[in-house]
Motif scaffolding. Structure first.
Motif: not given
Length: 759
Positions: A674-696
Motif C-alpha cells: 500500500p502507498v500513502d495518499d493513494v491506498d491509505l489516507l491520514y485524517h486531518v482536521e480542517p485547518g491542520d496539516r498532516r504530520p511531517i517528519a521530525e528533523p534530524v
C-alpha cells in the motif's frame, strides 16, 4: 355587657351624632382603635320593629349635624355659592337617584338579598344610603346579608363589634387597616384588623419592649387589651410572644387616666374589659379556622366557576369554526390567562360580544405560532433525515475526495435539500429521491464556488476552470482517479506553489488547503511560503508551475538551509535535514532579518536514504503510525466519526492505526504494498496539516546502525494490528528472530519494512 349590643353601629363606618343622654351611657376606648364603640342606649327603642330609624335627631337642624348628608348641588345653588359651572358636569344623578323615595320596608327587602360586602359598598356610595344602612332599623338587613353568603355560615359578630363593623372586617376589602396597602388577606381577629408587614413592624409593640416603645405608660395597660402572637418579623408565623397595637395602648392609657379619679367606675371598667379581652382571645381560634375554611372553599368555588367560564369560551370558539388544538393548546394560545376568560362570572351573550374580538385574535395568533413551530420542528426532522442520507451518500464517494466536500452542516443547507425543508405538505420518498438526484450537481457547484474563492487569493494568473466532479467507489475510473488524477483534482490549488496558512502559521498545501473549505473563515495565501517553494524548485531545476505538492511528496528529497549555515557558521553535516514541507514552514517561521531570502541545498540520494531511515526510528514517526488517524481509500469501512469536523461524515467504525489499515488493504483489497495518499489516507482536521517528519541532523556524530547489523530488539507490528486497540504483545525480537516470527505466524515472505512490519 349591654344586651342590646346587636343594635350598636360601629364608628369605623359612620360618625353618627348622639344625644347627650346617649353619650353618658357610652362605654369603650376612645381614639382610633377598632375597639372604639359608640354605644347607643336602647331604652327608648326596645324593638327593631319600632317606627324610629334611630337617627335620634330631636334637636333643631341648625344646632346639630345631619346624618342624611348635604343635598346634592343643583344649578340654582351652584350660582348662589359661586361654584364654577365646570364642576356641575360631574355631579350627575344616577339611575337610582330616586331609590331613597321608596318605602323603607321595600328598600330593606331589596337590601336583604345582598351580601355583606355589597352593603359595605353601598355605605360608601352616598351619605343618604350610609345613614339608612347605619340606622338601627337596618340591623335585620345586615343579619339577612350574612345569610346570603354562599358556602360556610358566617359566624355571629363578636360582642364588641356591630354588624356593619363585622361586615367591614370580613368583606370590606383585602386592604391594610392602617395604610390601605392592597392584597392583605389575613385578618388578625384579636386586633380586629388587617395589617401589612410594614405596619406590623411600625405599629405593633412587643410586650418586652413596652417601656421603650411607650414611655410614661403603666405596663398594666396591656391587661385591658387583646394581643396578637404574630410580629412584624415573623413572616406570618405565630409565636408565644405578645404584640399590642401602639394606638390601642395609647388610647387605653388615656381612658384609664380619665377614670383614675373614679375608683368605682375604674373597678367596673377593669372587670368588664378583662372579661372582654378573655372572650376575644378565646374566640380568635374559631374565627381564624372559619376564615381559613371559607377561603379554601371560596378558592375551590372560584376555580370551578373559572373552569365553567373557560369551557363556555371554548365551546363558543368551536361553534365559530376554530380548531380545538388552537384553542386548548396552552403553549401557544394561553387562553386561560386572558382577562375575558380568567373570570368567575357567568359568560353571557352580551359579555361574549364584548370580548369575542380579543379572544379570537389570541387564538389566531396562537395558531400562527403553532404552525410556525410545527414547521420548524418538521424542518429539523427533515434536516436530520438529510444528514443521514448525505452520510450514506458520502460512503459511496472516493474517500480522498471527502476533504473537498462540505461537512454535514454545510451540506444540509444545499439547494436540493432546502427545497425539501420548505415544502408545506408532508415530504414523500419521491421528494427525497429528487433531492438525492440533484445532490451531486449541488456538491460540484458548492466545491467550484469554494475553489474560485481560493483561486482569487493566489497571484493573478490564467488558471483553468475545474469541474470538481465526484467519483464513486464502484465506478470504472475510480482506480485511475485514485492513483493519477487526485494529485491535480483542485487544479492550481494542488500546486506546491499554492501555500496557505492559518493562525497557527503552519503551511497548508493541496488537499489540506481544500479541507479548510469546511471552516467559517478561510486561510490566507502565504507569499513568503511561496517564495520558499520557488527557491526549492530552482534548487531541483524543476518547473514550479507544473509540479504539485503530491509530486514533491513522492520525490521525497531532503534539504538543508544555507541561511542557517551562514548565520550559525555550521558545516553541512551539522545542519538539520528538512523535507520540502519542513523547508517551507522553517522559512515562514523565521525572521526576515535572519533569512532575508530562501537558500537551499538538496542532499545526495545516499544521504537522503540514510536520513529517511533514521526518521522512521524517531518516536514522532512511530506515534504517527500508531495513532488512530488512518483510513482506507478503497472503501468506507475505516473512516472518521459523524461528529468529527473532518473528511467524512458517518461510519460504524472509527479511524484506525496505520498498521490496521495496511493489514486491511492487504487482506481485503489484496494490495501487497500500500502507498500513502493513494491506498491509505491520514485524517486531518480542517485547518491542520498532516504530520511531517521530525528533523534530524545530516551527519550526527553517532549514527543509528542499520537494522541488519543492530542488536536492537523490535516488536511485531502485525501482532499490534491484530490486537485492534487491545493489549498488544510486548515480546521483543532481534531482527533475525523477527523475520522468522513474521514468516511463521503472519505468513509474510518478503523483505520487512520498518514502521509496517516492526517498530
Amino acid at each position: 355587657m349591654n344586651n342590646d349590643v346587636d343594635d350598636i353601629m360601629d364608628g369605623d363606618l359612620t360618625e353618627l351624632e348622639i344625644s347627650e343622654s346617649e353619650s353618658s351611657t357610652s362605654e369603650g376606648v376612645d381614639g382610633e382603635s377598632d375597639f372604639e364603640m359608640d354605644r347607643i342606649s336602647t331604652s327608648d327603642s326596645s324593638s327593631e320593629d319600632e317606627d324610629s330609624d334611630f337617627e335620634v335627631e330631636t334637636k333643631p337642624p341648625a344646632k346639630r349635624r345631619k346624618v342624611d348628608g348635604p343635598k346634592l348641588k343643583t344649578k340654582t345653588n351652584l350660582k348662589s355659592t359661586g361654584t364654577p359651572k365646570a364642576k356641575a358636569a360631574t355631579q350627575k344623578q344616577g339611575r337610582l337617584q330616586n331609590m331613597l323615595t321608596m318605602p323603607l320596608d321595600v328598600l330593606f327587602e331589596l337590601f336583604s338579598n345582598l351580601t355583606p360586602g355589597d352593603l359595605v359598598n353601598l355605605t360608601r356610595t352616598s351619605k343618604n344610603l350610609r345613614a339608612v344602612l347605619m340606622s338601627r332599623k337596618s340591623i335585620s338587613v345586615w343579619r339577612a346579608a350574612r345569610a346570603q353568603v354562599p358556602g360556610l355560615e358566617v359566624p355571629e359578630p363578636p360582642e364588641d363589634m356591630s354588624e356593619p363593623a363585622w361586615a367591614q372586617l370580613l368583606y370590606g376589602g383585602a386592604v391594610c387597616s392602617e395604610c390601605g396597602a392592597k392584597n392583605i388577606h389575613k385578618i388578625d381577629f384579636a386586633l380586629r384588623r388587617r395589617l401589612c408587614t410594614k405596619c406590623m413592624k411600625q405599629c405593633l409593640v412587643y410586650a418586652s419592649s413596652f417601656r421603650n416603645k411607650c414611655p410614661g405608660l403603666d405596663p398594666s395597660v396591656m391587661e385591658y387589651l387583646p394581643y396578637t402572637n404574630t410580629g412584624g418579623w415573623a413572616h406570618g408565623h405565630a409565636s408565644s410572644s405578645r404584640f399590642y397595637m401602639k394606638s390601642d395602648l395609647l388610647a387605653m392609657g388615656k381612658k384609664l387616666a380619665e377614670l383614675a379619679q373614679d375608683k368605682k367606675a375604674m373597678k367596673e371598667f377593669r372587670k368588664e374589659r378583662i372579661l372582654l379581652v378573655d372572650a376575644i382571645m378565646q374566640d380568635c381560634a374559631g374565627y381564624t379556622k372559619w376564615a381559613t375554611e371559607a377561603a379554601n372553599l371560596r378558592s375551590s368555588t372560584v376555580a370551578d366557576l373559572k373552569k365553567k367560564r373557560y369551557d363556555d369560551v371554548v365551546q363558543r370558539l368551536l361553534n365559530a369554526g376554530y380548531e380545538k388544538v388552537d384553542i386548548t393548546n396552552s403553549q401557544y394560545t394561553r387562553l386561560r390567562a386572558q382577562p375575558g376568560v380568567d373570570s368567575d362570572k357567568e359568560l353571557t351573550d352580551q359579555v361574549w360580544k364584548h370580548i369575542r374580538g380579543k379572544i379570537e385574535a389570541v387564538v389566531i395568533n396562537g395558531r400562527a405560532e403553532r404552525l410556525k413551530d410545527q414547521h420548524e420542528r418538521a424542518v429539523w426532522s427533515r434536516r436530520a433525515d438529510a444528514v443521514k442520507r448525505y452520510n450514506k451518500f458520502c460512503q459511496l464517494i472516493l474517500p480522498a475526495q471527502w476533504a473537498y466536500m462540505p461537512n454535514t452542516d454545510q451540506a444540509v443547507g444545499l439547494t436540493c435539500f432546502q427545497e425539501v425543508y420548505d415544502k408545506e405538505a408532508d415530504v414523500t420518498s419521491a421528494d427525497w429521491t429528487s433531492a438525492m438526484q440533484k445532490l451531486p450537481q449541488c456538491l460540484s457547484e458548492w466545491m467550484k464556488k469554494k475553489h474560485e474563492e481560493y483561486i482569487a487569493m493566489l497571484p493573478p494568473a490564467n488558471f483553468p476552470s475545474m469541474t470538481m466532479a465526484l467519483n464513486v467507489l464502484s465506478g470504472p475510473s475510480a482506480d485511475v482517479v485514485r492513483r493519477e488524477k487526485m494529485a491535480s483534482y483542485a487544479g492550481a490549488l494542488e500546486l506546491a506553489l499554492s501555500v496557505f496558512t492559518t493562525d497557527n502559521h503552519r503551511a497548508l498545501f493541496g488537499r489540506d488547503t481544500c479541507n479548510t473549505w469546511k471552516l467559517p473563515s478561510p486561510p490566507t495565501f502565504s507569499l513568503r511560503g511561496a517564495s520558499a517553494v520557488l527557491s526549492l524548485f530552482k534548487t531541483l531545476a524543476m518547473n514550479a508551475n507544473l509540479v504539485t505538492a503530491t509530486a514533491l511528496d513522492h520525490l521525497n528529497r531532503r534539504f538543508v538551509c544555507l541561511a542557517c549555515a551562514q548565520k550559525d557558521h555550521k558545516s553541512i553535516d551539522n545542519l538539520t535535514a528538512y523535507s520540502w514541507r519542513e523547508c517551507v514552514e522553517h522559512y515562514m517561521q523565521t525572521e526576515n532579518s535572519d533569512h532575508p531570502s530562501p537558500q537551499w541545498r538538496v542532499l545526495e540520494p545516499r544521504q537522503t536514504a540514510d536520513i529517511i531511515l533514521r526518521e522512521k526510528r524517531l518516536p514522532s514517526s512511530m506515534k504517527k503510525d500508531s495513532t488512530r488517524n488512518w483510513l482506507c481509500n478503497h472503501c468506507g469501512q475505516y473512516s472518521a466519526d459523524a461528529d468529527a469536523n473532518g473528511w467524512v461524515f458517518n461510519s460504524s467504525n472509527s479511524l484506525q492505526t496505520r498498521n490496521t489499515v495496511v493489514h486491511h488493504l492487504r487482506t481485503v483489497h489484496h494490495i501487497a504494498a500500500p502507498v500513502d495518499d493513494v491506498d491509505l489516507l491520514y485524517h486531518v482536521e480542517p485547518g491542520d496539516r498532516r504530520p511531517i517528519a521530525e528533523p534530524v541532523l545530516v551527519n550526527p556524530r553517532q549514527t543509528v546502525p542499520q537494522p541488519a547489523q543492530s542488536t536492537t530488539q523490535f516488536r511485531c507490528a502485525h501482532c499490534r494490528a491484530a490486537a485492534n486497540g487491545g493489549s498488544a504483545s510486548t515480546r521483543l525480537f532481534k531482527l533475525d528472530g523477527l523475520k522468522n516470527h513474521v514468516q511463521a505466524k503472519h505468513k509474510i515472505n518478503r523483505a520487512l519494512e520498518p514502521g509496517i512490519d516492526y517498530y
